[in-house]
Design a protein around this motif. Structure first.
Motif, PDB file in Angstrom:
ATOM      1  N   SER A 126      24.559  20.515 -33.632  1.00 34.09           N
ATOM      2  CA  SER A 126      24.160  19.720 -32.473  1.00 34.09           C
ATOM      3  C   SER A 126      22.664  19.834 -32.200  1.00 34.09           C
ATOM      4  O   SER A 126      21.997  18.828 -31.892  1.00 34.09           O
ATOM      5  CB  SER A 126      24.958  20.164 -31.244  1.00 34.09           C
ATOM      6  OG  SER A 126      24.563  19.446 -30.093  1.00 34.09           O
ATOM      7  N   LYS A 180      19.986  16.691 -32.341  1.00 31.69           N
ATOM      8  CA  LYS A 180      19.159  16.328 -31.201  1.00 31.69           C
ATOM      9  C   LYS A 180      17.677  16.311 -31.567  1.00 31.69           C
ATOM     10  O   LYS A 180      16.919  15.454 -31.107  1.00 31.69           O
ATOM     11  CB  LYS A 180      19.399  17.296 -30.047  1.00 31.69           C
ATOM     12  CG  LYS A 180      20.769  17.131 -29.377  1.00 31.69           C
ATOM     13  CD  LYS A 180      20.933  18.100 -28.220  1.00 31.69           C
ATOM     14  CE  LYS A 180      22.292  17.908 -27.538  1.00 31.69           C
ATOM     15  NZ  LYS A 180      22.486  18.841 -26.406  1.00 31.69           N
ATOM     16  N   LYS A 195      30.293   9.757 -32.588  1.00 26.90           N
ATOM     17  CA  LYS A 195      29.523  10.158 -31.411  1.00 26.90           C
ATOM     18  C   LYS A 195      28.057  10.373 -31.765  1.00 26.90           C
ATOM     19  O   LYS A 195      27.161  10.020 -30.996  1.00 26.90           O
ATOM     20  CB  LYS A 195      30.112  11.418 -30.804  1.00 26.90           C
ATOM     21  CG  LYS A 195      31.462  11.211 -30.125  1.00 26.90           C
ATOM     22  CD  LYS A 195      31.974  12.505 -29.524  1.00 26.90           C
ATOM     23  CE  LYS A 195      33.332  12.297 -28.834  1.00 26.90           C
ATOM     24  NZ  LYS A 195      33.847  13.559 -28.245  1.00 26.90           N
ATOM     25  N   GLN A 254      24.962   8.367 -30.161  1.00 25.89           N
ATOM     26  CA  GLN A 254      23.817   9.008 -29.520  1.00 25.89           C
ATOM     27  C   GLN A 254      22.502   8.471 -30.083  1.00 25.89           C
ATOM     28  O   GLN A 254      21.562   8.173 -29.342  1.00 25.89           O
ATOM     29  CB  GLN A 254      23.896  10.522 -29.709  1.00 25.89           C
ATOM     30  CG  GLN A 254      25.031  11.191 -28.942  1.00 25.89           C
ATOM     31  CD  GLN A 254      25.108  12.677 -29.244  1.00 25.89           C
ATOM     32  OE1 GLN A 254      24.334  13.205 -30.039  1.00 25.89           O
ATOM     33  NE2 GLN A 254      26.054  13.363 -28.601  1.00 25.89           N
ATOM     34  N   LYS A 313      19.741   6.081 -27.983  1.00 31.83           N
ATOM     35  CA  LYS A 313      18.326   6.461 -27.852  1.00 31.83           C
ATOM     36  C   LYS A 313      17.415   5.405 -28.448  1.00 31.83           C
ATOM     37  O   LYS A 313      16.323   5.130 -27.920  1.00 31.83           O
ATOM     38  CB  LYS A 313      18.098   7.808 -28.542  1.00 31.83           C
ATOM     39  CG  LYS A 313      16.819   8.506 -28.123  1.00 31.83           C
ATOM     40  CD  LYS A 313      16.878   8.922 -26.662  1.00 31.83           C
ATOM     41  CE  LYS A 313      15.632   9.703 -26.259  1.00 31.83           C
ATOM     42  NZ  LYS A 313      15.654  10.068 -24.831  1.00 31.83           N
ATOM     43  N   MET A 356      29.290   4.962 -26.817  1.00 34.40           N
ATOM     44  CA  MET A 356      28.028   4.979 -26.086  1.00 34.40           C
ATOM     45  C   MET A 356      28.292   5.174 -24.592  1.00 34.40           C
ATOM     46  O   MET A 356      29.423   5.050 -24.117  1.00 34.40           O
ATOM     47  CB  MET A 356      27.268   3.655 -26.293  1.00 34.40           C
ATOM     48  CG  MET A 356      26.787   3.395 -27.692  1.00 34.40           C
ATOM     49  SD  MET A 356      25.874   1.827 -27.759  1.00 34.40           S
ATOM     50  CE  MET A 356      25.596   1.699 -29.516  1.00 34.40           C
ATOM     51  N   GLU A 399      24.279   1.992 -21.878  1.00 34.12           N
ATOM     52  CA  GLU A 399      23.901   1.651 -23.248  1.00 34.12           C
ATOM     53  C   GLU A 399      24.796   0.546 -23.803  1.00 34.12           C
ATOM     54  O   GLU A 399      24.330  -0.320 -24.560  1.00 34.12           O
ATOM     55  CB  GLU A 399      23.980   2.896 -24.126  1.00 34.12           C
ATOM     56  CG  GLU A 399      23.003   3.978 -23.722  1.00 34.12           C
ATOM     57  CD  GLU A 399      23.241   5.295 -24.464  1.00 34.12           C
ATOM     58  OE1 GLU A 399      22.405   6.200 -24.338  1.00 34.12           O
ATOM     59  OE2 GLU A 399      24.284   5.407 -25.150  1.00 34.12           O
TER      60      GLU A 399
END
Length: 660
Positions: free
Chosen positions: A39, A43, A107, A111, A115, A151, A155
């Motif tokens: 994770s 990120k 997922k 993400q 973004k 989302m 979004e």
């Protein structure tokens, strides 16, 4: 500078390809031991690639190389649009290679996509995702659904808005609003594919459905889009509805498409009839609201006809059409007439339908608007979405086409050419004398004629020009207000002139005349002539006759009662009796054309005998000249004189008796 150039080349070489992010994801999954480590790595990757840092740094490096006279061509990393397209292609590859049950990969892709939508190039990101993940051959719509559903809610809304913009700009090509009624019902593979795309995108997602309803009813969104985009959106909502009207005992589910179509229709009708919206909203947005209203009305009529019938009888619809017809904008009135007649054609029988016998209602544009209520767009389960892919050949042709405006600039002469031909450069320098000759072709030009002067513009003082000219009243309440306005001559005289025709036209059409009959009669009987209007007595009498004829059983006793009980002058009482007598004459089938001076003059010129009251028996000439009224007097004058003599004779006899 050489190091900057090398870094750009290395970064370009590393990031090339549509599956770079997917390879990094696989590598991190193999190397990382725990979920927390994976994770954190993911990120960090999102923070570096999906926040606009790479295009910003690459653009700064490109500017530095250009300032140092380095031969630098266009770098795709410094172009935000191209970089957003590359990012969207990598997101599509990541979502496509994720398994059906790999929720972590979906997922992670969601993400990254969420973004990337905040970079400022939303259409490029969404367009690349749809092209590579949804529209290509062999693609499955389930990957796109899994990506969007993972989302966040805001979004998802951005993704849907970008999809609607792309449908209007890229996917539906060559279908402009030409107001051609013959082609509006023609099938279109692109439109059915767009309908399928929107239907599958919002399937099972109530948030996206609510967003689609809000997009259709918002007056400021989708203005630049064509009507095909709204057709696809309404058809996508209608696909969720049952194919037949529900039974009265059945209960509509909260996620039923029929309920959402009803929301679109109700909201569109409220905004369409709002007075502030009619006055201040641009006409393009009003046309968009009318199109959405008519399209949704057609679907609701097929799915739930009783709901449309109830809405057409409600105050919302009646006030909307009334506000439109009372508007000063011709285009706003046209849209109101179109919506009123179209909905009336859907629910009313042919003999009681709303009709406007105007020239603009017979135009091809009006027929095109009426055809919108008959649309029934749909798609098949095996719909081919590859038809929405942009045509590369067409794009290349359009890019090589000539510009609309071209400017011939002199070519820059090279240094070698200037050194080889010094005499030529000397000849070009310095002032020149150019001979100007008359063109013989100019003699064939015919000048325009002088424009006629406008009498209103002859006033030197612009404040004295009257530009707010009143219009004839359309409703009885407007007529009452105009008759009471004794300060505005134009409005008062126009109301008095059109009073008779308006009352006769409104008779039998609703209860508008009967509800205001007594109030209007009291105003007409007590009406004065402060402006000395021509034919004032005739116009007032015609209005009173029309008012009595609108409801004789109610108004005739009312006039008879106020003749004795009211505080009126002899002239006013005479007018009341004349109105009662002439209205009774018209009810008996006799014509009152002689009350109109124009018609009397026309008839007297064609047939002089019509102007003679009693042509069978006449007095001797010397007595006829004494007692007979002049031939040019109107029936009103003769009637008033007879009644005055009848009323004044007993008073004169009583006065004579008292004196003797």
């Amino acid at each position: 500078l050489s190091q900057i150039r090398d870094c750009l080349d290395i970064l370009d070489h590393v990031l090339k390809g549509h599956d770079y992010i997917f390879q990094v994801r696989q590598l991190s999954n193999r190397q990382s031991i725990s979920q927390t480590q994976r994770s954190l790595v993911w990120k960090e990757l999102i923070a570096q690639l999906a926040t606009g840092k790479v295009p910003s740094v690459a653009a700064q490096a490109e500017d530095a190389l250009k300032l140092s006279d380095h031969n630098v061509s266009g770098i795709w990393l410094a172009n935000g649009s191209e970089y957003a397209t590359w990012l969207g292609q990598n997101i599509a590859a990541l979502a496509r290679n994720a398994g059906q049950e790999a929720s972590e990969d979906h997922k992670a892709a969601a993400q990254l996509c969420g973004k990337a939508l905040s970079m400022g190039f939303t259409d490029q990101v969404v367009g690349a995702i749809l092209d590579d993940l949804t529209l290509r051959e062999g693609c499955n719509i389930t990957h796109t659904q899994a990506l969007v559903h993972n989302m966040l809610s805001h979004e998802q809304r951005h993704f849907l808005e970008a999809t609607l913009r792309l449908i209007g700009k890229r996917y539906i090509r060559g279908r402009a609003d030409q107001h051609n009624a013959a082609t509006v019902l023609s099938p279109s593979t692109e439109l059915s594919a767009c309908t399928a795309l929107l239907t599958w995108l919002i399937e099972g997602n109530s948030g996206l459905k609510e967003k689609l309803v809000a997009w259709l009813t918002a007056p400021t969104t989708g203005v630049s889009d064509s009507v095909e985009v709204r057709r696809a959106a309404v058809a996508a909502l209608a696909t969720e509805a049952p194919m037949s009207p529900p039974e009265p005992s059945s209960v509509t589910s909260p996620d039923d498409g029929t309920e959402r179509l009803q929301q679109v229709l109700e909201s569109s009708m409220q905004q369409f009839g709002d007075q502030l919206s009619i006055k201040h909203t641009p006409i393009m947005q009003q046309e968009m609201m009318a199109q959405t209203l008519l399209i949704s009305a057609g679907y609701v009529h097929r799915l739930q006809p009783m709901f449309l019938f109830t809405l057409a009888r409600s105050s919302t619809f009646l006030n909307a059409i009334s506000n439109r017809l009372a508007s000063t904008s011709p285009r706003a009135r046209f849209l109101g007439m179109i919506v009123g007649t179209t909905i009336s054609e859907l629910i009313d029988k042919p003999d009681v339908r709303m009709k406007f016998n105007t020239q603009e209602m017979e135009t091809p544009e009006a027929e095109w608007y009426r055809m919108l209520a008959r649309l029934n767009d749909g798609f098949t389960k095996d719909e081919d979405l590859t038809t929405l892919l942009p045509n590369k050949g067409r794009t290349e042709t359009s890019s090589k086409s000539k510009p609309l405006f071209s400017v011939d600039l002199p070519k820059r002469q090279s240094k070698k050419a200037s050194l080889r031909s010094p005499t030529t450069s000397n000849q070009l320098s310095g002032p020149r004398i150019v001979e100007v000759t008359d063109d013989p072709e100019e003699d064939d030009l015919v000048p325009y004629g002088k424009v006629d002067s406008d009498p209103e513009d002859e006033d030197e003082d612009s404040t004295l020009v009257q530009r707010n000219k009143p219009t004839a009243p359309v409703y009885i309440r407007d007529l009452i207000a105009s008759l009471r306005d004794t300060e505005n001559y134009d409005r008062h005289s126009l109301a008095l002139t059109s009073a008779s025709s308006l009352i006769r036209r409104k008779t039998g059409f609703g209860k508008e005349v009967s509800d205001h009959a007594e109030e209007l009669a009291a105003i007409l009987v007590g009406l004065g002539d402060p402006f000395d209007i021509d034919n004032f007595e005739e116009l007032r009498l015609q209005a009173l006759i029309a008012l009595i004829l609108s409801d004789p059983q109610k108004m005739a006793p009312w006039f008879a009662r106020i003749f004795f009980e009211g505080d009126f002058s002899i002239n006013q009482r005479t007018t009341i009796l004349s109105a009662l007598g002439l209205s009774a004459r018209e009810l008996a089938g006799f014509s009152n054309d002689e009350l109109n001076p124009q018609s009397t003059a026309t008839s007297s010129s064609s047939n002089p005998s019509l102007t003679t009251p009693f042509p069978s028996k006449t007095l001797p000439p010397h007595l006829h000249a004494l007692y007979a009224p002049p031939s040019n007097t109107s029936a009103l004058t003769r009637t008033a004189r007879t009644l005055s003599n009848t009323l004044m004779a007993p008073l004169a006899a009583r006065a004579a008796d008292s004196l003797t």
